[in-house]
Design a protein around this motif. Structure first.
Motif, PDB file in Angstrom:
ATOM      1  N   GLN A 189       0.985  -1.023   0.283  1.00  0.00           N
ATOM      2  CA  GLN A 189       0.229   0.115   0.227  1.00  0.00           C
ATOM      3  C   GLN A 189       0.926   1.398   0.261  1.00  0.00           C
ATOM      4  OE1 GLN A 189      -3.094   0.141  -0.910  1.00  0.00           O
ATOM      5  NE2 GLN A 189      -3.563   2.261  -0.173  1.00  0.00           N
ATOM      6  N   ILE A 192       1.899   2.016  -3.040  1.00  0.00           N
ATOM      7  CA  ILE A 192       1.041   2.735  -4.146  1.00  0.00           C
ATOM      8  C   ILE A 192       1.050   3.484  -3.694  1.00  0.00           C
ATOM      9  CG2 ILE A 192      -0.871   1.882  -4.864  1.00  0.00           C
ATOM     10  CD1 ILE A 192      -1.054  -0.714  -3.942  1.00  0.00           C
ATOM     11  N   LEU A 193       1.122   4.336  -2.509  1.00  0.00           N
ATOM     12  CA  LEU A 193       0.780   5.989  -2.017  1.00  0.00           C
ATOM     13  C   LEU A 193       1.809   6.271  -2.670  1.00  0.00           C
ATOM     14  CD1 LEU A 193      -0.459   4.997   1.279  1.00  0.00           C
ATOM     15  CD2 LEU A 193      -1.862   5.685  -0.342  1.00  0.00           C
ATOM     16  N   ASN A 196       1.921   7.184  -6.750  1.00  0.00           N
ATOM     17  CA  ASN A 196       0.813   7.767  -7.157  1.00  0.00           C
ATOM     18  C   ASN A 196       1.297   9.181  -6.653  1.00  0.00           C
ATOM     19  OD1 ASN A 196      -0.512   6.156  -8.103  1.00  0.00           O
ATOM     20  ND2 ASN A 196      -1.898   6.302  -6.396  1.00  0.00           N
TER      21      ASN A 196
ATOM     22  N   CYS B 256      -4.347  -5.639  -0.681  1.00  0.00           N
ATOM     23  CA  CYS B 256      -3.569  -4.111   0.332  1.00  0.00           C
ATOM     24  C   CYS B 256      -4.545  -3.400  -0.412  1.00  0.00           C
ATOM     25  CB  CYS B 256      -2.763  -3.233  -0.712  1.00  0.00           C
ATOM     26  SG  CYS B 256      -2.337  -2.560  -2.318  1.00  0.00           S
ATOM     27  N   GLN B 257      -5.112  -1.857   0.603  1.00  0.00           N
ATOM     28  CA  GLN B 257      -6.677  -1.535   0.768  1.00  0.00           C
ATOM     29  C   GLN B 257      -6.201  -0.801  -1.242  1.00  0.00           C
ATOM     30  OE1 GLN B 257      -7.795  -1.211   2.703  1.00  0.00           O
ATOM     31  NE2 GLN B 257      -6.796  -1.965   4.528  1.00  0.00           N
ATOM     32  N   SER B 258      -5.600  -0.628  -1.259  1.00  0.00           N
ATOM     33  CA  SER B 258      -5.534   0.395  -2.871  1.00  0.00           C
ATOM     34  C   SER B 258      -5.746  -0.914  -4.417  1.00  0.00           C
ATOM     35  CB  SER B 258      -5.232   1.231  -3.108  1.00  0.00           C
ATOM     36  OG  SER B 258      -5.096   1.862  -2.062  1.00  0.00           O
ATOM     37  N   GLU B 261      -6.507   0.306  -7.913  1.00  0.00           N
ATOM     38  CA  GLU B 261      -5.955   0.955  -8.741  1.00  0.00           C
ATOM     39  C   GLU B 261      -5.193  -0.220  -9.274  1.00  0.00           C
ATOM     40  OE1 GLU B 261      -4.429   3.823  -6.926  1.00  0.00           O
ATOM     41  OE2 GLU B 261      -5.897   4.108  -5.450  1.00  0.00           O
ATOM     42  N   LEU B 262      -4.707  -1.102  -9.179  1.00  0.00           N
ATOM     43  CA  LEU B 262      -3.477  -1.972  -9.682  1.00  0.00           C
ATOM     44  C   LEU B 262      -3.902  -2.825 -10.886  1.00  0.00           C
ATOM     45  CD1 LEU B 262      -1.538  -2.980  -6.607  1.00  0.00           C
ATOM     46  CD2 LEU B 262      -1.081  -1.216  -8.149  1.00  0.00           C
TER      47      LEU B 262
END
Lengths: 313, 263
Positions: A189, A192-193, A196, B256-258, B261-262
């Motif tokens: 995560q 990704i953050l 982004n 994962c939480q997002s 998005e992937l």
């Protein structure tokens, strides 16, 4: 019939990250750690020696002796010694003195120390904050700025301060170490953050949080194992960053590394025991996929370098 | 799961003319969009392509592979066009398709063997559409036998149970027969044979607001029964989100939480 050994089928590779300005690279593995017989084992893991911004307290006598009492309050001299005498691949400046609950050194003071250390060495510099999320955010805005051009590693970046620190890294051209609490889901995560936000994948190291031998090493190992398997076998691009283990403080916090032979006669020589505790923690992490180990003892650096050489063949 | 993007099709109002005029832009754009959305193979459907199909297929393969780094599923009944595409394809292509029809076996099997391509084997014969899972099995056995005769590696065979639209009167029961057929196909061989479906066939003619549900839940049920590949529309976000969720539940990717998005 010709015998052909079974080989794992890999679907991904670990990205390469450049550290410093002298062409040091980590990552690049196309196989699990040290499985060079299956394919490209990538760059060798590197050993960073930890240097504190303030004189350490409560360190075992044998460790203090090995480092040298004369450099313990002088991060620049300490870093030079790590580079010139101990054969370190990198230096990790730990800004423990910036902790509001300790010496509470200011961002400017921290920046001054970081710049002085950076100027004194030619190898890559890693700078770790105290772990206080608000203070680290302030500290790294200054530290990032004065180290512009050094391509340093700054961290730990956490979910609560990644925006500020990753922005500083992008603005001043540094690599970040993203830290999550021994949790592969949160590691993914955070990656990704940060991506982004615009931080390129080749500017990220994963710090999975490290437990020392006897103090959660097995949990760290499991998370790293899952991380590398996902990156290499499942081809998970968001996990294909090299791993950094900030292990020194954990290894040397353990009773086994610290306690004297007088107190625990059955445990044997304290000097040797401390080195072993740090080395064994390090070797396990290397097997789990560590690319950067942050350690303290010069002798442990020696043994780990030899081990890496033997494993990498 | 092999996800084959279905959008590059001669029937499309923009893609059809672009194919005929050899205009790469709309085709390249659609190829990139599908790969970005998660497709790991792209279907290139030129139809029967009776006129200069070989030139068109070769041009398409080179155009698309020049823009995206995925293998292609070449979709035509014209064996000359098929071979022209296979000859210029980089990596392992997929032939879409043979069936139990002896004529198609004779035209496509040798190409699959020659180019070591993957091959879709459709559970259909010149006599018509199979009525249930057992009839699908009979065709599958014929195709499997033909593969062995022609030297096509069974690892490369993808059996397709032939999905029909759920809206066709009297054919609703066929959907469940397809799921059963996928399960049965897997048992034909050890290691199990691979399976593929043209997924969106099920929702052909259904209301737009029900398409993602029909496709997504059907896909989930097929995946539970061992489906290996599907020809899908990767630009349907709601449906792709279901696939991402299945991957997480199947432990094919780290949660994962997002995760949405992937790819």
């Amino acid at each position: 019939m010709v015998y052909s050994p079974a080989a794992e089928k890999y679907n991904g590779e670990i990205g390469e990250v450049v550290l410093g300005t002298d062409g040091v690279k980590v990552g690049g593995q196309k196989v699990l750690p040290f499985q060079g017989f299956e394919g490209e084992a990538g760059n060798h893991p590197i050993i960073a020696i930890e240097v504190l911004d303030v004189e350490p307290e409560g360190w075992p006598e044998a460790l203090v002796e090995a480092i040298g009492q004369d450099v313990l309050g002088d991060p620049v001299a300490w870093a030079k010694k790590a580079q010139d005498e101990w054969g370190a691949d990198a230096v990790c400046l730990s800004l423990v003195g910036t902790d509001p609950n300790a010496a509470d050194r200011s961002p400017d003071e921290a920046a001054e120390t970081a710049k002085a250390v950076s100027d004194a060495i030619s190898m890559p510099l890693i700078v770790y904050g105290s772990g206080n999320v608000e203070k680290d955010a302030e500290v790294f805005q200054r530290v990032g700025e004065v180290l512009q051009g050094a391509n340093a590693v700054i961290g730990p970046v956490k979910e609560d301060n990644y925006k500020t620190i990753a922005a500083a890294a992008m603005g001043f051209g540094h690599v970040v170490a993203g830290e999550t609490p021994i949790d592969v889901n949160m590691a993914k995560q955070l990656n990704i953050l940060m991506t982004n936000l615009g931080l390129p994948a080749d500017k990220i190291l994963v710090d999975p949080s490290t437990g020392a031998l006897g103090y959660g090493l097995d949990y760290t190992f499991s998370v790293m194992e899952r991380d590398r398997l996902s990156a290499l076998l499942q081809g998970d691009k968001v996990l294909q960053m090299p791993i950094i283990n900030n292990m020194a403080k954990e290894a040397w916090k353990s009773k086994e590394a610290k306690v004297s032979a007088e107190e625990e006669p059955a445990w044997g020589d304290a000097a040797e025991r401390g080195i072993l505790w740090e080395v064994l923690t390090g070797v396990a992490l290397l097997m789990g996929g560590a690319d950067v180990l942050i350690i303290r003892h010069p002798k442990a650096a020696d043994v780990l370098h030899t081990t890496i050489g033997l494993l990498a063949g | 799961m092999l996800l084959i993007g279905e959008k590059i099709n001669v029937m499309s109002k923009t893609i059809g003319p672009a194919m005929k005029e050899r205009n790469p832009e709309p085709i390249v754009e659609l190829a990139k969009a599908q790969v970005d959305a998660g497709a790991n193979m792209l279907d290139i459907n030129i139809g029967p392509a009776t006129k200069a199909g070989d030139e068109m297929m070769a041009w398409l393969v080179e155009t698309v592979q020049g823009a995206v780094d995925v293998p292609l599923c070449l979709d035509t009944t014209n064996p000359v066009a098929m071979e022209a595409g296979l000859a210029v394809h980089k990596g392992q292509a997929m032939i879409n398709s043979t069936s139990g029809d002896p004529e198609r076996i004779a035209s496509m099997m040798p190409l699959a063997a020659k180019y070591n391509s993957k091959l879709i084997g459709l559970a259909l014969t010149e006599k018509g559409i199979p009525r249930d899972a057992n009839e699908r099995m009979a065709v599958a056995v014929d195709i499997m036998t033909a593969c062995m005769e022609h030297g096509v590696d069974l690892e490369n065979l993808y059996l397709d149970p032939l999905v029909l639209s759920i809206t066709v009167p009297g054919a609703q029961y066929q959907t469940l027969e397809c799921i059963n057929a996928v399960k049965m196909f897997k048992e034909l061989n050890d290691p199990p044979l691979k399976t593929v479906v043209g997924l969106s066939n099920i929702s052909n003619g259904a209301l737009p607001e029900t398409k993602a549900l029909l496709d997504g839940i059907f896909f989930t049920m097929l995946a539970c029964n061992g489906l290996d590949a599907a020809i899908i529309d990767p630009l349907e976000t709601e449906f792709m989100n279901m696939i991402k969720t299945i991957k997480v539940i199947n432990n094919d990717t780290v949660f994962c939480q997002s995760y949405l998005e992937l790819c």
